[in-house]
Design an enzyme around this catalytic site. Sequence first.
Site, PDB file in Angstrom:
ATOM      1  N   ASP A 105      26.908  51.747 101.330  1.00  0.00           N
ATOM      2  CA  ASP A 105      27.355  52.647 100.275  1.00  0.00           C
ATOM      3  C   ASP A 105      28.027  51.774  99.202  1.00  0.00           C
ATOM      4  O   ASP A 105      28.337  50.603  99.453  1.00  0.00           O
ATOM      5  CB  ASP A 105      28.351  53.657 100.872  1.00  0.00           C
ATOM      6  CG  ASP A 105      29.039  54.493  99.810  1.00  0.00           C
ATOM      7  OD1 ASP A 105      28.379  54.876  98.828  1.00  0.00           O
ATOM      8  OD2 ASP A 105      30.246  54.767  99.966  1.00  0.00           O
TER       9      ASP A 105
HETATM   10 MG    MG Z   1      31.737  55.771  99.074  1.00  0.00          MG
END
Ligand code: MG
Length: 242
Positions: A105
């Site tokens: 991410d």
């Molecule tokens: Mg994040």
Amino acid sequence: MREEHELFLTEGPEEFENFQITNEDVPLKEGIAYPFIKAIQMVNNRLQETNPEEKQLFEIILLSTHSAEGGVRIINSVKHYDIPAALMLYHEYRTADEHLKVAFDGDSVLFSDETDVVFREQGLDEVIKYEKDREHVPIGEGPLKKFAMILGEMKKKFSPENDPICTYLVTARSGKDLGKRAIKTLRDWGLQIDEAFFMAGAPKGPLLAQIQPHIFFDDNLHNIRGARAHGIPSALVPSCCN
Ligand SMILES: [Mg+2]
């Protein structure tokens, strides 16, 4: 991108990428699908005019075999033509048994949580403004940056054709408004990520199911659950706000 594609065919991928980086502030010319995308946007706008609460809109996803590094030109072009799209930059399908695949991410994982904090406290419009003002300032370092850098160093030991390590950025950021600073930060760090997916808030699970990474890191429990629902081994990265 017809002319650029010619360059790719005649001069090869490296020249192509250099050209795209040198010309990243020059918007790409409209392609054959441009009127189609604009017509779709027109329908979305009309639907929202009819009902501002309307959720059933066309989603536009821009797929490109461009590298993340050279992707700034695409982001600038998407912005220039005002096309709100999820953006996916990827090379080719890679088989699991030939590669170590690691997916990260962005915010609060590779990057610090500074943009997340602004989003939480001030909302999306302010985040877009915040990122635009700091376009040329790299984002702070997140908890997984060091690990990603080590993978990046190991990748350099192989030629691109024989590189057995494949890294992915799978971020909720949109390519259009929030992609540029992310890519520029990676560039500033000298961190080469093979494929970057700007999901514009779309769920990550179905995409991860396609990538089949060996591990996926995210700070958001919802994303971890989504990945696990698709059988993807994932690790929750604790951040201050969980
Ligand atoms: Mg994040």
